[in-house]
Design a protein around this motif. Structure first.
Motif, PDB file in Angstrom:
ATOM      1  N   ASN A   1       0.744  -1.155  -0.027  1.00 34.12           N
ATOM      2  CA  ASN A   1       0.108  -0.161  -0.206  1.00 34.12           C
ATOM      3  C   ASN A   1       0.903   1.238   0.046  1.00 34.12           C
ATOM      4  O   ASN A   1       1.931   1.331   0.911  1.00 34.12           O
ATOM      5  CB  ASN A   1      -0.895   0.077   1.238  1.00 34.12           C
ATOM      6  N   GLU A   2       0.723   2.338  -0.783  1.00 38.66           N
ATOM      7  CA  GLU A   2       1.305   3.393  -1.119  1.00 38.66           C
ATOM      8  C   GLU A   2       1.272   4.296   0.221  1.00 38.66           C
ATOM      9  O   GLU A   2       2.355   4.795   0.750  1.00 38.66           O
ATOM     10  CB  GLU A   2       0.720   4.133  -2.283  1.00 38.66           C
ATOM     11  N   GLN A   3       0.216   4.238   1.123  1.00 34.64           N
ATOM     12  CA  GLN A   3       0.081   5.039   2.256  1.00 34.64           C
ATOM     13  C   GLN A   3       0.662   4.274   3.498  1.00 34.64           C
ATOM     14  O   GLN A   3       1.344   4.995   4.283  1.00 34.64           O
ATOM     15  CB  GLN A   3      -1.188   5.338   2.689  1.00 34.64           C
ATOM     16  N   ASP A   4       0.705   2.821   3.400  1.00 33.41           N
ATOM     17  CA  ASP A   4       0.986   2.006   4.529  1.00 33.41           C
ATOM     18  C   ASP A   4       2.010   0.966   3.932  1.00 33.41           C
ATOM     19  O   ASP A   4       1.449  -0.104   3.483  1.00 33.41           O
ATOM     20  CB  ASP A   4      -0.138   1.508   5.374  1.00 33.41           C
ATOM     21  N   VAL A   5       3.230   1.080   3.957  1.00 29.45           N
ATOM     22  CA  VAL A   5       4.191   0.241   3.261  1.00 29.45           C
ATOM     23  C   VAL A   5       4.320  -1.257   4.161  1.00 29.45           C
ATOM     24  O   VAL A   5       4.674  -2.189   3.389  1.00 29.45           O
ATOM     25  CB  VAL A   5       5.590   0.883   3.250  1.00 29.45           C
ATOM     26  N   ARG A   6       3.573  -1.086   5.354  1.00 23.90           N
ATOM     27  CA  ARG A   6       3.661  -2.345   5.828  1.00 23.90           C
ATOM     28  C   ARG A   6       2.353  -3.353   5.506  1.00 23.90           C
ATOM     29  O   ARG A   6       2.568  -4.736   5.857  1.00 23.90           O
ATOM     30  CB  ARG A   6       3.604  -2.011   7.524  1.00 23.90           C
ATOM     31  N   ARG A   7       1.742  -2.794   4.835  1.00 24.30           N
ATOM     32  CA  ARG A   7       0.265  -3.652   4.313  1.00 24.30           C
ATOM     33  C   ARG A   7       0.550  -4.189   3.181  1.00 24.30           C
ATOM     34  O   ARG A   7       0.665  -3.344   1.987  1.00 24.30           O
ATOM     35  CB  ARG A   7      -0.933  -2.472   4.340  1.00 24.30           C
ATOM     36  N   PRO A   8       0.935  -5.465   2.709  1.00 24.31           N
ATOM     37  CA  PRO A   8       0.806  -5.563   1.442  1.00 24.31           C
ATOM     38  C   PRO A   8      -0.423  -6.063   0.774  1.00 24.31           C
ATOM     39  O   PRO A   8      -1.681  -6.561   1.371  1.00 24.31           O
ATOM     40  CB  PRO A   8       1.413  -7.358   1.824  1.00 24.31           C
ATOM     41  N   LEU A   9      -0.388  -5.546  -0.459  1.00 18.95           N
ATOM     42  CA  LEU A   9      -1.683  -5.787  -1.075  1.00 18.95           C
ATOM     43  C   LEU A   9      -1.561  -7.101  -2.052  1.00 18.95           C
ATOM     44  O   LEU A   9      -2.790  -7.383  -2.300  1.00 18.95           O
ATOM     45  CB  LEU A   9      -1.611  -4.558  -2.416  1.00 18.95           C
ATOM     46  N   GLY A  10      -0.280  -7.627  -2.430  1.00 19.64           N
ATOM     47  CA  GLY A  10      -0.422  -8.669  -3.159  1.00 19.64           C
ATOM     48  C   GLY A  10       1.066  -8.982  -3.758  1.00 19.64           C
ATOM     49  O   GLY A  10       1.928  -8.204  -3.297  1.00 19.64           O
ATOM     50  N   VAL A  11       0.893 -10.083  -4.608  1.00 20.64           N
ATOM     51  CA  VAL A  11       2.525 -10.325  -5.195  1.00 20.64           C
ATOM     52  C   VAL A  11       2.188 -10.415  -6.688  1.00 20.64           C
ATOM     53  O   VAL A  11       1.266 -10.772  -7.205  1.00 20.64           O
ATOM     54  CB  VAL A  11       2.760 -11.969  -4.672  1.00 20.64           C
ATOM     55  N   PHE A  12       3.353  -9.776  -7.293  1.00 13.94           N
ATOM     56  CA  PHE A  12       3.263  -9.835  -8.720  1.00 13.94           C
ATOM     57  C   PHE A  12       3.933 -11.164  -9.002  1.00 13.94           C
ATOM     58  O   PHE A  12       5.448 -11.172  -8.765  1.00 13.94           O
ATOM     59  CB  PHE A  12       3.911  -8.645  -9.147  1.00 13.94           C
ATOM     60  N   TYR A  13       3.419 -11.823  -9.954  1.00 15.75           N
ATOM     61  CA  TYR A  13       4.374 -13.250 -10.008  1.00 15.75           C
ATOM     62  C   TYR A  13       4.394 -13.462 -11.640  1.00 15.75           C
ATOM     63  O   TYR A  13       3.515 -13.551 -12.468  1.00 15.75           O
ATOM     64  CB  TYR A  13       3.211 -14.384  -9.403  1.00 15.75           C
ATOM     65  N   LEU A  14       5.730 -13.517 -11.963  1.00 18.82           N
ATOM     66  CA  LEU A  14       6.281 -13.820 -13.321  1.00 18.82           C
ATOM     67  C   LEU A  14       6.789 -15.218 -13.262  1.00 18.82           C
ATOM     68  O   LEU A  14       7.710 -15.612 -12.734  1.00 18.82           O
ATOM     69  CB  LEU A  14       7.317 -12.934 -13.862  1.00 18.82           C
ATOM     70  N   ARG A  15       6.536 -16.024 -14.632  1.00 19.67           N
ATOM     71  CA  ARG A  15       6.993 -17.138 -14.592  1.00 19.67           C
ATOM     72  C   ARG A  15       7.452 -17.010 -16.092  1.00 19.67           C
ATOM     73  O   ARG A  15       7.003 -16.783 -17.173  1.00 19.67           O
ATOM     74  CB  ARG A  15       6.169 -18.403 -14.539  1.00 19.67           C
ATOM     75  N   ILE A  16       8.860 -17.392 -16.124  1.00 22.43           N
ATOM     76  CA  ILE A  16       9.663 -17.473 -17.261  1.00 22.43           C
ATOM     77  C   ILE A  16       9.982 -19.163 -17.809  1.00 22.43           C
ATOM     78  O   ILE A  16      10.684 -19.753 -16.994  1.00 22.43           O
ATOM     79  CB  ILE A  16      10.834 -16.676 -17.309  1.00 22.43           C
ATOM     80  N   ASP A  17       9.749 -19.401 -18.936  1.00 19.68           N
ATOM     81  CA  ASP A  17      10.124 -20.695 -19.442  1.00 19.68           C
ATOM     82  C   ASP A  17      11.345 -20.862 -19.976  1.00 19.68           C
ATOM     83  O   ASP A  17      11.573 -20.281 -21.005  1.00 19.68           O
ATOM     84  CB  ASP A  17       8.953 -21.429 -20.267  1.00 19.68           C
ATOM     85  N   PRO A  18      12.519 -21.093 -19.407  1.00 24.67           N
ATOM     86  CA  PRO A  18      13.815 -21.147 -19.819  1.00 24.67           C
ATOM     87  C   PRO A  18      13.913 -21.815 -21.249  1.00 24.67           C
ATOM     88  O   PRO A  18      14.807 -21.658 -21.976  1.00 24.67           O
ATOM     89  CB  PRO A  18      14.715 -21.785 -18.844  1.00 24.67           C
ATOM     90  N   ASP A  19      13.163 -22.674 -21.553  1.00 26.48           N
ATOM     91  CA  ASP A  19      13.176 -23.394 -23.210  1.00 26.48           C
ATOM     92  C   ASP A  19      12.911 -22.345 -24.147  1.00 26.48           C
ATOM     93  O   ASP A  19      13.171 -22.626 -25.060  1.00 26.48           O
ATOM     94  CB  ASP A  19      12.183 -24.685 -22.946  1.00 26.48           C
ATOM     95  N   LYS A  20      12.064 -21.236 -23.855  1.00 27.07           N
ATOM     96  CA  LYS A  20      11.733 -20.426 -24.889  1.00 27.07           C
ATOM     97  C   LYS A  20      12.920 -19.400 -25.265  1.00 27.07           C
ATOM     98  O   LYS A  20      12.872 -19.184 -26.569  1.00 27.07           O
ATOM     99  CB  LYS A  20      10.505 -19.277 -24.405  1.00 27.07           C
ATOM    100  N   TYR A  21      13.824 -19.111 -24.290  1.00 26.38           N
ATOM    101  CA  TYR A  21      14.682 -18.164 -24.714  1.00 26.38           C
ATOM    102  C   TYR A  21      16.049 -18.409 -23.970  1.00 26.38           C
ATOM    103  O   TYR A  21      17.161 -18.220 -24.619  1.00 26.38           O
ATOM    104  CB  TYR A  21      14.382 -16.858 -24.248  1.00 26.38           C
ATOM    105  N   LEU A  22      16.118 -18.574 -22.748  1.00 32.21           N
ATOM    106  CA  LEU A  22      17.439 -18.876 -21.988  1.00 32.21           C
ATOM    107  C   LEU A  22      18.182 -19.916 -22.625  1.00 32.21           C
ATOM    108  O   LEU A  22      19.404 -19.652 -22.786  1.00 32.21           O
ATOM    109  CB  LEU A  22      17.027 -19.076 -20.410  1.00 32.21           C
ATOM    110  N   TYR A  23      17.721 -21.219 -22.526  1.00 30.98           N
ATOM    111  CA  TYR A  23      18.356 -22.535 -22.813  1.00 30.98           C
ATOM    112  C   TYR A  23      18.706 -22.010 -24.477  1.00 30.98           C
ATOM    113  O   TYR A  23      19.972 -22.484 -24.747  1.00 30.98           O
ATOM    114  CB  TYR A  23      17.545 -23.753 -22.970  1.00 30.98           C
ATOM    115  N   PRO A  24      17.983 -21.774 -25.362  1.00 36.86           N
ATOM    116  CA  PRO A  24      18.455 -21.544 -26.761  1.00 36.86           C
ATOM    117  C   PRO A  24      19.642 -20.413 -26.862  1.00 36.86           C
ATOM    118  O   PRO A  24      20.469 -20.814 -27.484  1.00 36.86           O
ATOM    119  CB  PRO A  24      17.111 -21.189 -27.533  1.00 36.86           C
ATOM    120  N   PHE A  25      19.448 -19.637 -25.888  1.00 36.43           N
ATOM    121  CA  PHE A  25      20.421 -18.480 -26.094  1.00 36.43           C
ATOM    122  C   PHE A  25      21.926 -19.079 -25.401  1.00 36.43           C
ATOM    123  O   PHE A  25      22.843 -18.734 -26.007  1.00 36.43           O
ATOM    124  CB  PHE A  25      19.900 -17.291 -25.124  1.00 36.43           C
ATOM    125  N   ILE A  26      21.676 -19.746 -24.786  1.00 36.36           N
ATOM    126  CA  ILE A  26      22.982 -20.330 -23.761  1.00 36.36           C
ATOM    127  C   ILE A  26      23.686 -21.459 -24.788  1.00 36.36           C
ATOM    128  O   ILE A  26      25.025 -21.502 -24.748  1.00 36.36           O
ATOM    129  CB  ILE A  26      22.856 -21.245 -22.457  1.00 36.36           C
TER     130      ILE A  26
END
Length: 293
Positions: A9-34
């Motif tokens: 919360n912008e007014q109360d930083v101790r109050r969580p509003l939620g979690v932004f969750y990102l999932r990256i599939d390494p088969d799509k970019y990371l593994y081919p790049f490596i």
């Protein structure tokens, strides 16, 4: 690969509003790049690893082994492997053996702000293949130069040998022609021509056989000048002693001319003659040529 970003919360930083969750599939970019490599290569690959307890865990798929991501582990006791060296803190260029047991060269780096390590490796056989090819080219070139030089030396030696034998042949031919001329003159002259040394005669021409009444050359060459002379000369001197003196004088001075009384072998008839002794060298020893007229 999951990324969790908390939202407050912008007014109360101790109050969580939620979690932004990102999932990256390494088969799509990371593994081919490596797995990509900047230049064509048969054995080069990049490894993404991390340490788990006493093992090294491979995080990406491998070029020479399937289903290796998050499954393949190597014990830290295998300290000759670049992956183990990387998780133990070593960085830079190292050599060792990879998961196949093949000798490799590897570059080790730690990925900042993460427990991950990056290993870029390539087989030493592929690294040194161009050098071996160049080495073989140099060896072949050196061999060609050596064989070419040997062929040139052989050709020059053969030409020199050919010239040498040609000169020898021409010299032999010239000598043979000279000998032919000499024997023609030697055999055809009417004067008795003989060769002798201090022991006596050892060669003569046909005219000498006719003058002294000998049947053949062997008979004549067994004689001493005193044997084809009367016992004494007209002045009373002993023929053998005087003959030896005349021979010694000719050998010393190079020649001697005098009158002499000779005797035929077959009839014993005596006859006056003019004798010319000429000193020469034959087969390395001094001899006399005698001309009796």
């Amino acid at each position: 690969l999951d990324i969790l970003i908390p939202l407050f919360n912008e007014q109360d930083v101790r109050r969580p509003l939620g979690v932004f969750y990102l999932r990256i599939d390494p088969d799509k970019y990371l593994y081919p790049f490596i797995q990509r490599w900047p230049v064509p290569s048969q054995t080069a690959e990049t490894l993404l690893i991390r340490r788990e307890s006493n093992d090294v865990l491979f995080l990406n798929e491998l070029k020479f082994r399937t289903n290796a991501a998050l499954n393949m582990r190597i014990s830290l006791t295998s300290n000759d492997m670049p992956a183990v060296k990387a998780v133990l803190g070593q960085q830079g260029i190292v050599d060792g053996r990879d998961y196949r047991g093949a000798p490799v060269l590897a570059a080790l780096r730690a990925i900042p702000d993460s427990p991950w390590f990056l290993v870029a490796r390539i087989d030493t056989a592929e690294v040194f293949a161009p050098m071996r090819a160049r080495l073989w080219q140099v060896i072949v070139m050196i061999c060609v130069l050596i064989f070419g030089s040997a062929a040139c030396v052989g050709l020059v030696w053969r030409q020199q040998q050919s010239r040498f034998y040609r000169a020898q042949y021409e010299s032999a031919e010239a000598l043979r022609r000279s000998e032919t001329k000499f024997h023609t003159l030697y055999d055809s002259t009417r004067d008795a021509v003989m060769l002798l040394d201090e022991k006596g005669f050892f060669d003569c021409n046909p005219a000498a056989l006719a003058v002294f009444g000998c049947a053949n050359q062997e008979e004549f060459c067994s004689k001493h000048p005193a044997d084809v002379s009367p016992p004494t000369q007209p002045d009373g001197a002993d023929s053998r002693m005087l003959a030896n003196q005349r021979i010694a004088t000719a050998l010393k001075k190079g020649g001697n001319r005098f009158e002499w009384m000779h005797k035929r072998v077959d009839t014993g008839e005596t006859f006056p003659a003019e004798v010319l002794l000429s000193a020469m060298e034959l087969d390395g020893k001094p001899v006399l040529q005698a001309v009796v007229r």
